[in-house]
Design a protein around this motif. Structure first.
Motif, PDB file in Angstrom:
ATOM      1  N   GLN B 145     -31.848  61.710   3.310  1.00  0.00           N
ATOM      2  CA  GLN B 145     -32.187  62.756   4.288  1.00  0.00           C
ATOM      3  C   GLN B 145     -31.985  62.234   5.704  1.00  0.00           C
ATOM      4  O   GLN B 145     -31.452  62.943   6.569  1.00  0.00           O
ATOM      5  CB  GLN B 145     -33.649  63.181   4.106  1.00  0.00           C
ATOM      6  CG  GLN B 145     -33.891  63.946   2.814  1.00  0.00           C
ATOM      7  CD  GLN B 145     -35.359  64.250   2.606  1.00  0.00           C
ATOM      8  OE1 GLN B 145     -36.226  63.492   3.013  1.00  0.00           O
ATOM      9  NE2 GLN B 145     -35.643  65.365   1.960  1.00  0.00           N
ATOM     10  N   ALA B 148     -28.376  62.312   6.619  1.00  0.00           N
ATOM     11  CA  ALA B 148     -27.913  63.676   6.910  1.00  0.00           C
ATOM     12  C   ALA B 148     -28.421  64.147   8.268  1.00  0.00           C
ATOM     13  O   ALA B 148     -27.704  64.829   9.006  1.00  0.00           O
ATOM     14  CB  ALA B 148     -28.391  64.628   5.807  1.00  0.00           C
ATOM     15  N   ILE B 149     -29.644  63.766   8.612  1.00  0.00           N
ATOM     16  CA  ILE B 149     -30.199  64.172   9.912  1.00  0.00           C
ATOM     17  C   ILE B 149     -29.492  63.410  11.035  1.00  0.00           C
ATOM     18  O   ILE B 149     -29.136  63.974  12.073  1.00  0.00           O
ATOM     19  CB  ILE B 149     -31.723  63.913   9.957  1.00  0.00           C
ATOM     20  CG1 ILE B 149     -32.435  64.820   8.952  1.00  0.00           C
ATOM     21  CG2 ILE B 149     -32.277  64.151  11.354  1.00  0.00           C
ATOM     22  CD1 ILE B 149     -33.881  64.450   8.687  1.00  0.00           C
ATOM     23  N   ALA B 160     -21.419  67.498  10.166  1.00  0.00           N
ATOM     24  CA  ALA B 160     -22.846  67.580   9.831  1.00  0.00           C
ATOM     25  C   ALA B 160     -23.045  68.411   8.568  1.00  0.00           C
ATOM     26  O   ALA B 160     -23.823  68.035   7.679  1.00  0.00           O
ATOM     27  CB  ALA B 160     -23.617  68.186  10.999  1.00  0.00           C
ATOM     28  N   SER B 164     -24.429  66.794   5.115  1.00  0.00           N
ATOM     29  CA  SER B 164     -25.739  67.244   4.631  1.00  0.00           C
ATOM     30  C   SER B 164     -25.603  67.980   3.302  1.00  0.00           C
ATOM     31  O   SER B 164     -26.513  67.942   2.473  1.00  0.00           O
ATOM     32  CB  SER B 164     -26.442  68.118   5.667  1.00  0.00           C
ATOM     33  OG  SER B 164     -25.611  69.174   6.056  1.00  0.00           O
ATOM     34  N   ALA B 168     -28.287  65.864   1.568  1.00  0.00           N
ATOM     35  CA  ALA B 168     -29.584  66.565   1.581  1.00  0.00           C
ATOM     36  C   ALA B 168     -29.353  68.070   1.666  1.00  0.00           C
ATOM     37  O   ALA B 168     -29.566  68.673   2.723  1.00  0.00           O
ATOM     38  CB  ALA B 168     -30.414  66.078   2.769  1.00  0.00           C
ATOM     39  N   MET B 172     -29.749  71.372   4.818  1.00  0.00           N
ATOM     40  CA  MET B 172     -28.470  71.674   5.458  1.00  0.00           C
ATOM     41  C   MET B 172     -28.582  72.761   6.535  1.00  0.00           C
ATOM     42  O   MET B 172     -27.993  72.634   7.606  1.00  0.00           O
ATOM     43  CB  MET B 172     -27.453  72.088   4.407  1.00  0.00           C
ATOM     44  CG  MET B 172     -26.067  72.268   4.978  1.00  0.00           C
ATOM     45  SD  MET B 172     -24.888  72.476   3.675  1.00  0.00           S
ATOM     46  CE  MET B 172     -25.561  73.843   2.801  1.00  0.00           C
ATOM     47  N   ILE B 175     -30.101  71.325   9.652  1.00  0.00           N
ATOM     48  CA  ILE B 175     -29.209  70.336  10.268  1.00  0.00           C
ATOM     49  C   ILE B 175     -28.036  71.031  10.958  1.00  0.00           C
ATOM     50  O   ILE B 175     -27.687  70.715  12.104  1.00  0.00           O
ATOM     51  CB  ILE B 175     -28.721  69.328   9.198  1.00  0.00           C
ATOM     52  CG1 ILE B 175     -29.876  68.417   8.788  1.00  0.00           C
ATOM     53  CG2 ILE B 175     -27.549  68.501   9.715  1.00  0.00           C
ATOM     54  CD1 ILE B 175     -29.612  67.565   7.575  1.00  0.00           C
TER      55      ILE B 175
END
Lengths: 313, 386
Positions: B145, B148-149, B160, B164, B168, B172, B175
């Protein structure tokens, strides 16, 4: 020019290093086959049952790839003695022969092919050395396994330790090594990579350092290569231009060391010339008259676009 | 008549339970308000209208309340619904590479090719990703996570979304919206940091004009770029492959129609679908959580770290450069790959201090290097964590 030579040499060196660092072939490594024999159980007394409720020997195939694989028209071959091979042709027309990515399918070695696609026409004998192979429609050997005689007891299987990998082991001996028909030989019950990061890099510094090192390396490589390409390109362009002008090598060198005129100078000259050329007339008073044009005909109201042609007989 | 009347009342009562008014919660109205705010920002302030209008309107679409138990197959998260089919491009990650194809076909890498050292600024700005990654870990997100962040700091919407969706998927929506929101807010976030970290003397540094780049170099760039970056980080292949492919279509000079399609109709279609579905994915029940708020906070931090690291890296780099080759640190922010917004910021801030010092062409170098850098960083995160 020395710098250019250096650039070319460093690029060549990089290519050599790249080739030298290529993954070496590992002895005994599987061929590029996507379909592999993954596990074999020869004496089934209390293990997995087939659709008829029978305990028969079985051979498990594994689709190693990340795409579907259809084993229809393939051949499963079996032999106890050299020169005496039984072949089972996997029939076409059964949708179940399509094995999904990284999944398994079982063939029952019960000698009763009339029971369905997944029942082969031979039996396995654990008291003799057994060879099993899978061939594609063109009779090309895709994968094979030889199981030594008398190594498997009742309900024990001969299996790859990890699906698709080379190491084989006997399963069903203890509690840690289960027989795993139609499922993974090695169960991934955790995300190893993530756990490693959680334990060893809880604050993320290791990730930051290693990832930034990779990002910098990638762009640094581009920087070095395009620095060299740029120098070669500039040198080549100047040389070509000098040759076109008929300059000697000495004169070319001289022209190259003079340095380039800044782009702004050319831009200013071009703008001045443009203004001069555009400014040839005096400003005159103008009158703009707009008149409505009446046009009786327009293609938009033409009959040929609104009427259908009569059908030809 | 009495029985028929009861039937009518019951029927209307049933219908009432299907209406948006009956099923609405305050969360729906909160998300609808955010969607309208995005549309306002796009229309009135012209903040990234091409992104914020589809996303904002998508938020309205995604937050119309309905009876989820009725199996109407209208919601984004309902298997087989039309919106769900559109959403597959986001979920399976095939919209972002197509966007990258278009970006490649519209990007001129000449500024970068003529001055390759600017690539390193694009790399330095990726610190934003890993700074946010570390803070996200400290806040209790797991490594996948956090990765992804962190990619929000790459300031690259498609990247991104791509990352994501793999690392994660449940985060998504937050994000993607966070990444696009901060990309739109680049003109607000970056200038104060740039002013804070530079001296008045540094802000007026004049850089050497870029040299002319030959056609051959432009053709070689996408080929060598692809081979080098993808041999190093194969997990970045979908993004980098399409980026460089699009650029080759543009620079080869013999595939004009393909390049025009990639940078025109294709990217427009995908932008519409991507924007609307990402917006619609912010369904209140899935989106309004503490995690989303944290992600928004982390997104802002990642942009600040990325801008800071880009500017400071240029200052550090200048220590090793001769006087005539010095780089104006005001282009350090453009390593943040919000193309071309962050390069425009360099130009605007530069002109404030010297109205004759045009930094745009120089800033485009790190800007496009940032695109490559963030795609490489995404590949590294995928390789390490997946």
């Amino acid at each position: 020019m020395n710098k250019n030579k250096f650039g070319i040499l460093s690029m060549l060196l990089a290519v050599v290093v790249a080739f030298a660092s290529c993954k070496p072939a590992v002895e005994g490594e599987e061929t590029g086959s996507k379909i592999l024999i993954n596990e074999v159980l020869m004496v089934n007394e209390t293990n997995y049952q087939d659709d008829y409720g029978m305990h028969s020997a079985w051979v498990e195939l594994f689709n190693k790839s990340y795409g579907n694989y259809n084993v229809a028209s393939h051949m499963l071959k079996f032999s106890n003695t050299p020169g005496d091979t039984a072949s089972y042709f996997i029939p076409k027309g059964d949708v179940l022969t399509l094995i999904p990515p990284r999944q398994h399918t079982l063939f029952w070695a019960d000698g009763q092919p009339e029971r369905g696609t997944f029942h082969v026409n031979f039996l396995l004998d654990p008291t003799q050395e057994t060879w099993i192979g899978i061939y594609d429609g063109g009779n090309k050997l895709l994968n094979e396994v030889t199981i030594p005689a008398n190594i498997l007891a009742v309900d024990q299987s001969y299996a790859r330790a990890i699906d698709g990998e080379n190491k084989w082991e006997i399963r069903g001996e203890g509690t840690s090594k289960y027989v795993t028909p139609s499922t993974n030989n090695f169960t991934l019950d955790k995300n190893v990579k993530m756990e490693k990061f959680q334990v060893q890099d809880a604050n993320g510094i290791g990730m930051a350092i290693s990832a930034m090192a990779v990002v910098f390396s990638g762009l640094l490589l581009l920087f070095i290569i395009f620095g060299s390409i740029g120098k070669v390109s500039t040198w080549w362009a100047l040389r070509t231009a000098a040759k076109a002008k008929g300059l000697s090598d000495e004169e070319t060198k001289e022209s190259m060391t003079k340095g380039s005129t800044p782009g702004e100078v050319f831009a200013a000259i071009a703008m001045a010339m443009h203004e001069l050329q555009e400014d040839v007339h005096d400003h005159e008073d103008t009158v703009l008259t707009i008149e409505k044009v009446e046009r009786r005909y327009s293609p938009w109201n033409s009959k040929i676009y609104s009427l259908r042609e009569l059908p030809r007989k | 008549m009495g029985e028929f009347g009861n039937f009518l009342i019951q029927n209307l009562g049933d219908f009432w339970t299907y209406t948006g008014i009956y099923n609405a919660t305050w969360q729906h109205f909160a998300m609808i308000a955010i969607g309208i705010f995005f549309i306002y920002l796009a229309v009135a302030k012209e903040f990234e209208p091409m992104l914020l209008i589809p996303i904002g309107f998508g938020m309205l679409i995604g937050n119309i309340p309905f009876n989820m138990d009725a199996g109407l197959q209208v919601g984004l998260y309902e298997q087989g619904s039309v919106l769900n089919i559109f959403y597959q491009g986001v979920q399976q990650g095939w919209y972002p590479p197509l966007i990258f194809l278009g970006i490649g076909a519209m990007t001129d890498f000449s500024a970068l090719i003529s001055n390759p050292k600017l690539m390193l600024i694009g790399a330095a700005a990726q610190f934003g990703i890993f700074g946010a990654y570390m803070i996200a870990l400290a806040l209790g997100f797991d490594p996948m996570q956090a990765g992804a962040i962190g990619i929000i700091g790459g300031a690259d919407g498609p990247t991104a979304i791509f990352l994501s969706s793999k690392l994660a998927p449940n985060l998504m929506g937050a994000i993607a919206v966070s990444a696009y929101s901060y990309m739109a807010l680049v003109p607000v976030i970056q200038p104060p940091i740039m002013r804070l970290l530079t001296t008045s003397k540094e802000r007026v540094i004049r850089m050497k004009p870029p040299r002319a780049v030959s056609h051959t170099e432009k053709v070689i760039f996408p080929i060598v770029g692809l081979l080098l970056t993808c041999f190093l980080v194969p997990s970045g292949l979908p993004l980098l492959g399409m980026l460089f492919f699009g650029n080759l279509l543009k620079e080869s000079g013999v595939t004009r129609r393909l390049a025009e399609t990639a940078r025109g109709p294709l990217i427009d279609v995908i932008t519409i679908l991507l924007g609307v579905t990402v917006g619609a994915s912010t369904q209140a029940s899935e989106f309004l959580t503490l995690d989303s708020i944290l992600i928004f906070g982390l997104g802002a931090l990642s942009f600040i770290i990325a801008t800071t690291s880009g500017v400071l890296f240029v200052k550090f780099f200048n220590l090793f450069l001769s006087k005539e080759n010095k780089i104006n640190p005001l282009i350090g922010n453009s390593g943040v790959s919000a193309v071309p917004d962050s390069a425009r910021i360099s130009q605007h801030v530069g002109l404030e201090y010297d109205p004759t010092n045009y930094l745009l062409m120089h800033a485009m170098g790190p800007n496009v290097a940032g695109v490559i850098g963030s795609a490489v960083a995404a590949g590294v995160l995928l390789g390490f964590l997946l």
